[in-house]
Design a protein around this motif. Structure first.
Motif, PDB file in Angstrom:
ATOM      1  N   UNK A  70      57.920  96.821 -29.063  1.00 21.09           N
ATOM      2  CA  UNK A  70      56.604  96.929 -28.433  1.00 21.09           C
ATOM      3  C   UNK A  70      55.654  97.651 -29.375  1.00 21.09           C
ATOM      4  N   UNK A  71      54.375  97.613 -29.056  1.00 16.36           N
ATOM      5  CA  UNK A  71      53.374  98.313 -29.875  1.00 16.36           C
ATOM      6  C   UNK A  71      53.638  99.812 -29.886  1.00 16.36           C
ATOM      7  N   UNK A  72      54.086 100.336 -28.768  1.00 18.15           N
ATOM      8  CA  UNK A  72      54.382 101.773 -28.705  1.00 18.15           C
ATOM      9  C   UNK A  72      55.525 102.130 -29.640  1.00 18.15           C
ATOM     10  N   UNK A  73      56.594 101.323 -29.622  1.00 19.24           N
ATOM     11  CA  UNK A  73      57.719 101.586 -30.510  1.00 19.24           C
ATOM     12  C   UNK A  73      57.284 101.474 -31.969  1.00 19.24           C
ATOM     13  N   UNK A  74      56.483 100.467 -32.285  1.00 22.36           N
ATOM     14  CA  UNK A  74      56.029 100.293 -33.652  1.00 22.36           C
ATOM     15  C   UNK A  74      55.195 101.483 -34.111  1.00 22.36           C
ATOM     16  N   UNK A  75      54.381 102.025 -33.226  1.00 18.46           N
ATOM     17  CA  UNK A  75      53.572 103.192 -33.583  1.00 18.46           C
ATOM     18  C   UNK A  75      54.480 104.359 -33.957  1.00 18.46           C
ATOM     19  N   UNK A  76      55.536 104.581 -33.173  1.00 18.24           N
ATOM     20  CA  UNK A  76      56.454 105.678 -33.458  1.00 18.24           C
ATOM     21  C   UNK A  76      57.217 105.435 -34.756  1.00 18.24           C
ATOM     22  N   UNK A  77      57.630 104.180 -35.005  1.00 14.81           N
ATOM     23  CA  UNK A  77      58.336 103.886 -36.254  1.00 14.81           C
ATOM     24  C   UNK A  77      57.427 104.099 -37.460  1.00 14.81           C
ATOM     25  N   UNK A  78      56.171 103.735 -37.323  1.00 15.23           N
ATOM     26  CA  UNK A  78      55.236 103.884 -38.441  1.00 15.23           C
ATOM     27  C   UNK A  78      54.878 105.336 -38.712  1.00 15.23           C
ATOM     28  N   UNK A  79      55.116 106.205 -37.754  1.00 15.31           N
ATOM     29  CA  UNK A  79      54.934 107.628 -37.996  1.00 15.31           C
ATOM     30  C   UNK A  79      55.962 108.137 -39.002  1.00 15.31           C
ATOM     31  N   UNK A  80      57.132 107.499 -39.049  1.00 18.46           N
ATOM     32  CA  UNK A  80      58.196 107.904 -39.967  1.00 18.46           C
ATOM     33  C   UNK A  80      58.151 107.125 -41.276  1.00 18.46           C
ATOM     34  N   UNK A  81      57.955 105.799 -41.168  1.00 11.12           N
ATOM     35  CA  UNK A  81      58.006 104.912 -42.338  1.00 11.12           C
ATOM     36  C   UNK A  81      57.217 103.655 -42.014  1.00 11.12           C
ATOM     37  N   UNK A  82      56.391 103.164 -42.965  1.00  7.15           N
ATOM     38  CA  UNK A  82      55.662 101.913 -42.693  1.00  7.15           C
ATOM     39  C   UNK A  82      56.623 100.810 -42.238  1.00  7.15           C
ATOM     40  N   UNK A 142      57.177  94.337 -37.548  1.00  2.83           N
ATOM     41  CA  UNK A 142      58.133  93.585 -36.732  1.00  2.83           C
ATOM     42  C   UNK A 142      57.890  92.090 -36.882  1.00  2.83           C
ATOM     43  N   UNK A 143      58.978  91.336 -36.921  1.00  2.00           N
ATOM     44  CA  UNK A 143      58.905  89.882 -37.009  1.00  2.00           C
ATOM     45  C   UNK A 143      59.651  89.300 -35.814  1.00  2.00           C
ATOM     46  N   UNK A 144      58.990  88.434 -35.081  1.00  2.00           N
ATOM     47  CA  UNK A 144      59.603  87.783 -33.929  1.00  2.00           C
ATOM     48  C   UNK A 144      59.754  86.299 -34.243  1.00  2.00           C
ATOM     49  N   UNK A 145      60.954  85.840 -34.628  1.00  2.00           N
ATOM     50  CA  UNK A 145      61.172  84.417 -34.880  1.00  2.00           C
ATOM     51  C   UNK A 145      61.453  83.691 -33.567  1.00  2.00           C
ATOM     52  N   UNK A 146      60.525  82.854 -33.131  1.00  2.00           N
ATOM     53  CA  UNK A 146      60.685  82.190 -31.842  1.00  2.00           C
ATOM     54  C   UNK A 146      59.893  80.898 -31.806  1.00  2.00           C
ATOM     55  N   UNK A 147      60.399  79.940 -31.057  1.00  2.00           N
ATOM     56  CA  UNK A 147      59.682  78.692 -30.850  1.00  2.00           C
ATOM     57  C   UNK A 147      58.741  78.758 -29.673  1.00  2.00           C
ATOM     58  N   UNK A 148      58.788  79.851 -28.922  1.00  2.00           N
ATOM     59  CA  UNK A 148      57.904  80.014 -27.773  1.00  2.00           C
ATOM     60  C   UNK A 148      56.471  80.252 -28.231  1.00  2.00           C
ATOM     61  N   UNK A 149      55.547  79.848 -27.395  1.00  2.00           N
ATOM     62  CA  UNK A 149      54.134  80.045 -27.704  1.00  2.00           C
ATOM     63  C   UNK A 149      53.702  81.415 -27.193  1.00  2.00           C
ATOM     64  N   UNK A 150      53.859  82.432 -28.038  1.00  2.00           N
ATOM     65  CA  UNK A 150      53.469  83.788 -27.675  1.00  2.00           C
ATOM     66  C   UNK A 150      52.502  84.322 -28.728  1.00  2.00           C
ATOM     67  N   UNK A 151      51.765  85.370 -28.358  1.00  2.00           N
ATOM     68  CA  UNK A 151      50.763  85.925 -29.247  1.00  2.00           C
ATOM     69  C   UNK A 151      50.828  87.448 -29.198  1.00  2.00           C
ATOM     70  N   UNK A 152      50.359  88.075 -30.246  1.00  2.00           N
ATOM     71  CA  UNK A 152      50.280  89.524 -30.304  1.00  2.00           C
ATOM     72  C   UNK A 152      49.028  89.923 -31.075  1.00  2.00           C
ATOM     73  N   UNK A 153      48.320  90.939 -30.565  1.00  2.00           N
ATOM     74  CA  UNK A 153      47.139  91.459 -31.238  1.00  2.00           C
ATOM     75  C   UNK A 153      47.470  92.591 -32.190  1.00  2.00           C
ATOM     76  N   UNK A 154      48.731  93.000 -32.211  1.00  2.00           N
ATOM     77  CA  UNK A 154      49.150  94.084 -33.096  1.00  2.00           C
ATOM     78  C   UNK A 154      49.286  93.547 -34.516  1.00  2.00           C
ATOM     79  N   UNK A 155      48.581  94.117 -35.484  1.00  2.00           N
ATOM     80  CA  UNK A 155      48.654  93.606 -36.862  1.00  2.00           C
ATOM     81  C   UNK A 155      50.018  93.802 -37.508  1.00  2.00           C
ATOM     82  N   UNK A 156      50.857  94.626 -36.911  1.00  2.00           N
ATOM     83  CA  UNK A 156      52.187  94.871 -37.464  1.00  2.00           C
ATOM     84  C   UNK A 156      53.273  94.015 -36.812  1.00  2.00           C
ATOM     85  N   UNK A 157      52.872  93.101 -35.929  1.00  2.00           N
ATOM     86  CA  UNK A 157      53.830  92.189 -35.290  1.00  2.00           C
ATOM     87  C   UNK A 157      53.500  90.764 -35.727  1.00  2.00           C
ATOM     88  N   UNK A 158      54.464  90.110 -36.349  1.00  2.00           N
ATOM     89  CA  UNK A 158      54.283  88.750 -36.845  1.00  2.00           C
ATOM     90  C   UNK A 158      55.125  87.792 -35.998  1.00  2.00           C
TER      91      UNK A 158
END
Length: 400
Positions: free
Chosen positions: A241-253, A256-272
């Motif tokens: 989640x965006x919250x988890x990514x924020x905490x991970x980026x506090x420690x190290x850049x 996240x990569x989500x490999x999926x055939x589903x039609x999903x979207x994310x506004x987080x620039x750190x989630x691909x």
């Protein structure tokens, strides 16, 4: 969660369907693969009938659902197996497993019997090599095709998995100072992780639970449970989640990569979101159906508009099924007491292979009936003699 299983009409067969009280007439149960939407209703208390599946799925079935070993019958890919459809063995079907190109252990089932020929794909990613499977090349036609229609939208296109893997590699190459988190479900895309580990010369960190699954699959030695040992980490997708990514980026850049055939979207620039799919695209399904030319098409996943498929089917008369009397009697019988482990052991005290004389019949394996409750020695001997003299069983392997 919806379940994607079916009881095959006019037969004692069920595929990925485990609600026994709703189908007491079913004798043969088949499992395409171990994703949870195909195992709903199947638990460690299963004690009704044998389950037929691939060898990898059999190992996962014991690990994940703890189904007792005595109920699990692993079958090999490409080998025709003969299974009794009634209590006497008078009627048999032939089943052949085909690699479904989906997740480890996933298979398609080709059934052949009095009902004609039925191909049940389960979840699959089409490859032209599937059409070159001997059992499909020698089969004149498919009467009924049960088709995985997960991606049935002709407006969407999906790249091949090789192309999607290359997209992921390019993302990682463009972020050389970032740790990488890959969001996955508990089973599937292991080959993607192996490719990334080799490409970037790093360990892939996984949880203890995922490592147990990987040990069953006998994958490359690129996985570890040691935290911080590798640059790439595989996590259950719902935990990202965006919250988890924020905490991970506090420690190290981190990205996240989500490999999926589903039609999903994310506004987080750190989630691909990368369109990596283990299901067939519409174009691939169109090629598959057009090549097989089944007489009838049934969709496994509910919710797809049927007009998408009407143009693919030839105008052929569907086969009329005449159910043999022995099968009809079995399916209409009064529901008896359920099999217990002791009943199973009594019917099958040991396993041994016995080859019959070679004639022109195809090779295969016969699993003897496990639900016949007669213990009369003379009846058993008579049945054995009758099977030994049957031309249909010649050049086959019998499991007694």
């Amino acid at each position: 969660m919806p379940y994607n299983g079916h009881v095959i009409p006019d037969t004692p067969l069920a595929v990925d369907f485990w609600y026994v009280k709703r189908c007491p007439h079913i004798r043969l149960f088949f499992l395409t693969h171990m994703h949870s939407d195909h195992t709903m209703g199947l638990t460690s208390t299963w004690s009704h009938r044998p389950i037929y599946c691939s060898r990898i799925t059999a190992d996962l079935l014991k690990l994940k659902l703890e189904v007792e070993d005595q109920w699990i019958h692993p079958l090999e890919h490409g080998e025709p197996y003969l299974l009794p459809m009634d209590e006497t063995g008078e009627q048999k079907l032939t089943v052949t497993l085909i690699d479904a190109n989906h997740c480890p252990g996933a298979v398609m089932f080709l059934f052949e019997g009095y009902f004609g020929s039925i191909l049940y794909t389960g979840d699959f990613r089409y490859s032209p090599s599937m059409l070159r499977e001997p059992c499909l090349m020698t089969n004149a036609k498919i009467d009924i095709l049960y088709l995985d229609n997960t991606h049935c939208d002709l407006r969407r296109t999906l790249p091949s998995r090789q192309e999607a893997t290359q997209q992921i590699k390019e993302i990682i190459h463009s972020h050389p100072d970032h740790n990488i988190v890959i969001g996955l479900y508990s089973l599937g895309k292991e080959c993607l992780l192996e490719d990334l580990a080799v490409e970037f010369k790093t360990w892939v960190e996984v949880s203890n639970a995922r490592m147990k699954t990987l040990n069953v699959l006998k994958v490359l030695d690129v996985f570890t449970t040691e935290r911080g040992a590798g640059r790439i980490r595989a996590l259950d997708r719902p935990t990202i989640s965006s919250r988890e990514l924020f905490e991970w980026n506090e420690e190290q850049p981190t990205l996240a990569i989500l490999p999926t055939g589903r039609s999903i979207h994310s506004n987080n620039p750190n989630i691909y979101i990368v369109p990596y799919s283990d299901h067939s695209s519409y174009e691939e399904l169109e090629e598959f159906v057009s090549s097989l030319k089944p007489s009838s098409l049934k969709l496994i996943v509910e919710g797809c508009l049927p007009e998408f498929w009407s143009a693919l089917l030839p105008h052929r008369e569907c086969r009329k099924i005449h159910m043999p009397d022995s099968v009809r009697r079995y399916m209409l019988r009064e529901p008896g007491k359920e099999l217990t482990s002791s009943t199973y052991q009594h019917q099958q005290p040991s396993l041994f292979w016995r080859k019959l004389r070679r004639l022109s019949a195809p090779k295969g394996v016969i699993f003897e009936t496990l639900v016949q409750e007669s213990t009369n020695d003379e009846a058993c001997k008579a049945e054995s003699v009758e099977q030994d003299n049957s031309d249909d069983d010649s050049d086959c392997i019998i499991v007694e």
